[in-house]
Design a protein around this motif. Sequence first.
Motif, PDB file in Angstrom:
ATOM      1  N   PHE A 115     -18.639  -8.176   6.740  1.00 42.64           N
ATOM      2  CA  PHE A 115     -19.207  -6.949   7.305  1.00 42.64           C
ATOM      3  C   PHE A 115     -19.607  -7.161   8.758  1.00 42.64           C
ATOM      4  N   GLU A 116     -20.241  -8.286   9.037  1.00 43.84           N
ATOM      5  CA  GLU A 116     -20.710  -8.538  10.396  1.00 43.84           C
ATOM      6  C   GLU A 116     -19.547  -8.734  11.372  1.00 43.84           C
ATOM      7  N   ARG A 117     -18.448  -9.283  10.890  1.00 40.95           N
ATOM      8  CA  ARG A 117     -17.276  -9.475  11.748  1.00 40.95           C
ATOM      9  C   ARG A 117     -16.577  -8.151  12.052  1.00 40.95           C
ATOM     10  N   ASN A 118     -16.750  -7.177  11.184  1.00 40.70           N
ATOM     11  CA  ASN A 118     -16.080  -5.873  11.341  1.00 40.70           C
ATOM     12  C   ASN A 118     -17.097  -4.737  11.285  1.00 40.70           C
ATOM     13  N   ALA A 119     -18.291  -4.991  11.805  1.00 37.21           N
ATOM     14  CA  ALA A 119     -19.418  -4.073  11.597  1.00 37.21           C
ATOM     15  C   ALA A 119     -19.148  -2.667  12.117  1.00 37.21           C
ATOM     16  N   PHE A 120     -18.682  -2.559  13.347  1.00 34.94           N
ATOM     17  CA  PHE A 120     -18.477  -1.224  13.923  1.00 34.94           C
ATOM     18  C   PHE A 120     -17.458  -0.431  13.114  1.00 34.94           C
ATOM     19  N   MET A 121     -16.311  -1.051  12.811  1.00 36.15           N
ATOM     20  CA  MET A 121     -15.266  -0.364  12.059  1.00 36.15           C
ATOM     21  C   MET A 121     -15.720  -0.050  10.641  1.00 36.15           C
ATOM     22  N   GLN A 145     -26.551  -8.590  11.236  1.00 33.34           N
ATOM     23  CA  GLN A 145     -26.899  -8.840  12.636  1.00 33.34           C
ATOM     24  C   GLN A 145     -26.335  -7.772  13.567  1.00 33.34           C
ATOM     25  N   MET A 146     -25.894  -6.660  13.014  1.00 29.40           N
ATOM     26  CA  MET A 146     -25.289  -5.608  13.827  1.00 29.40           C
ATOM     27  C   MET A 146     -26.308  -5.032  14.813  1.00 29.40           C
ATOM     28  N   PRO A 147     -25.972  -4.926  16.099  1.00 29.85           N
ATOM     29  CA  PRO A 147     -26.888  -4.303  17.064  1.00 29.85           C
ATOM     30  C   PRO A 147     -27.093  -2.828  16.743  1.00 29.85           C
ATOM     31  N   ILE A 148     -28.294  -2.338  16.977  1.00 30.28           N
ATOM     32  CA  ILE A 148     -28.588  -0.942  16.633  1.00 30.28           C
ATOM     33  C   ILE A 148     -27.756   0.009  17.500  1.00 30.28           C
ATOM     34  N   GLY A 149     -27.432  -0.390  18.724  1.00 36.01           N
ATOM     35  CA  GLY A 149     -26.617   0.470  19.577  1.00 36.01           C
ATOM     36  C   GLY A 149     -25.234   0.691  18.999  1.00 36.01           C
ATOM     37  N   SER A 150     -24.611  -0.381  18.508  1.00 35.01           N
ATOM     38  CA  SER A 150     -23.284  -0.262  17.886  1.00 35.01           C
ATOM     39  C   SER A 150     -23.367   0.565  16.611  1.00 35.01           C
ATOM     40  N   PHE A 151     -24.452   0.384  15.858  1.00 35.08           N
ATOM     41  CA  PHE A 151     -24.635   1.139  14.619  1.00 35.08           C
ATOM     42  C   PHE A 151     -24.739   2.635  14.911  1.00 35.08           C
ATOM     43  N   VAL A 152     -25.558   2.997  15.884  1.00 36.58           N
ATOM     44  CA  VAL A 152     -25.747   4.413  16.214  1.00 36.58           C
ATOM     45  C   VAL A 152     -24.443   5.019  16.725  1.00 36.58           C
ATOM     46  N   LEU A 153     -23.717   4.286  17.574  1.00 36.86           N
ATOM     47  CA  LEU A 153     -22.462   4.815  18.126  1.00 36.86           C
ATOM     48  C   LEU A 153     -21.419   5.005  17.022  1.00 36.86           C
ATOM     49  N   ALA A 154     -21.276   4.017  16.130  1.00 34.24           N
ATOM     50  CA  ALA A 154     -20.314   4.130  15.035  1.00 34.24           C
ATOM     51  C   ALA A 154     -20.690   5.275  14.106  1.00 34.24           C
ATOM     52  N   THR A 155     -21.989   5.441  13.866  1.00 31.97           N
ATOM     53  CA  THR A 155     -22.463   6.532  13.017  1.00 31.97           C
ATOM     54  C   THR A 155     -22.189   7.884  13.662  1.00 31.97           C
ATOM     55  N   LEU A 156     -22.520   7.994  14.939  1.00 34.50           N
ATOM     56  CA  LEU A 156     -22.342   9.252  15.664  1.00 34.50           C
ATOM     57  C   LEU A 156     -20.880   9.688  15.665  1.00 34.50           C
ATOM     58  N   ILE A 157     -19.985   8.764  16.022  1.00 35.73           N
ATOM     59  CA  ILE A 157     -18.556   9.102  16.087  1.00 35.73           C
ATOM     60  C   ILE A 157     -18.000   9.380  14.693  1.00 35.73           C
ATOM     61  N   VAL A 194      -6.161   7.766   7.658  1.00 35.79           N
ATOM     62  CA  VAL A 194      -7.057   6.757   8.235  1.00 35.79           C
ATOM     63  C   VAL A 194      -6.997   5.473   7.416  1.00 35.79           C
ATOM     64  N   TYR A 195      -6.969   5.623   6.095  1.00 34.48           N
ATOM     65  CA  TYR A 195      -6.890   4.452   5.211  1.00 34.48           C
ATOM     66  C   TYR A 195      -5.585   3.686   5.435  1.00 34.48           C
ATOM     67  N   ILE A 196      -4.484   4.408   5.561  1.00 30.12           N
ATOM     68  CA  ILE A 196      -3.191   3.762   5.808  1.00 30.12           C
ATOM     69  C   ILE A 196      -3.223   2.991   7.127  1.00 30.12           C
ATOM     70  N   CYS A 197      -3.793   3.611   8.167  1.00 34.53           N
ATOM     71  CA  CYS A 197      -3.886   2.945   9.472  1.00 34.53           C
ATOM     72  C   CYS A 197      -4.765   1.697   9.391  1.00 34.53           C
ATOM     73  N   ARG A 201      -3.520  -2.067  10.122  1.00 34.91           N
ATOM     74  CA  ARG A 201      -4.190  -2.887  11.131  1.00 34.91           C
ATOM     75  C   ARG A 201      -4.679  -4.198  10.538  1.00 34.91           C
ATOM     76  N   LYS A 202      -5.220  -4.129   9.314  1.00 37.74           N
ATOM     77  CA  LYS A 202      -5.718  -5.326   8.665  1.00 37.74           C
ATOM     78  C   LYS A 202      -4.566  -6.279   8.347  1.00 37.74           C
ATOM     79  N   HIS A 203      -3.438  -5.721   7.895  1.00 40.29           N
ATOM     80  CA  HIS A 203      -2.274  -6.549   7.564  1.00 40.29           C
ATOM     81  C   HIS A 203      -1.679  -7.165   8.833  1.00 40.29           C
ATOM     82  N   ALA A 204      -1.674  -6.393   9.919  1.00 41.23           N
ATOM     83  CA  ALA A 204      -1.101  -6.875  11.177  1.00 41.23           C
ATOM     84  C   ALA A 204      -1.925  -8.006  11.778  1.00 41.23           C
ATOM     85  N   SER A 205      -3.246  -7.947  11.533  1.00 43.16           N
ATOM     86  CA  SER A 205      -4.120  -8.977  12.107  1.00 43.16           C
ATOM     87  C   SER A 205      -4.159 -10.219  11.228  1.00 43.16           C
TER      88      SER A 205
END
Length: 205
Positions: A115-121, A145-157, A194-197, A201-205
């Motif tokens: 989760f922490e490695r992919n927190a924003f997504m 350990q997710m920063p609150i700024g990243s959390f708020v931005l991911a939530t907002l979007i 979105v799930y397919i994408c 992305r996960k398979h490509a990485s």
Amino acid sequence: MLKIGMVVLLYASLIAAFLANQELLFTWLAQGGIENLPWMIGTAIVTAAIPFFPFGLIAAIIGAQYGPIWGSLINVISSTIAAALTFWAVRRLLQNGGRSFIAKSKRMDRFMLFFERNAFMAVFMARLIPFVPAQAVNAASAISQMPIGSFVLATLIGKIPVMFVFAFMGDQIFSSLSNVLITGCIYLLFLFMVYICFRWRKHAS
């Protein structure tokens, strides 16, 4: 420990107050109007912070009263503020205890590491899906350990699409049921894409 008990008592009091006055609350929400807007936003923030509360119902009512554009804006802002407040409370009161508890389970510890490695997504994807418990996402993010700024931005979007859908459905529910059904189907298709994408992305990485 006393602070945690006070937070639990506050949540229990809010839930009890809602259950005792739900008919009055829904009647008041249905009135709408600019003069009720501050109270409407306040009510939306409180209900969005209550665990397992179907906030989509409030979001639809707000959409019915203020239209899909303004209704969406109110819904996104209110739910994001509620998420940020919950994040802050959990991080201040429960982060250390939560990390200690998770460390006892290798499976949960691995999940938190992922989760922490992919927190924003992870937060962004969770916000797109209306069936994912919002408070669980808030708590997991705060314990990590997710920063609150990243959390708020991911939530907002992430909340923009689903809150628009709720507001639009509320706006159309009494005038065109077919539009409501079509919108729901389109959003399900959107989630599938979105799930397919994400899988690609996960398979490509």
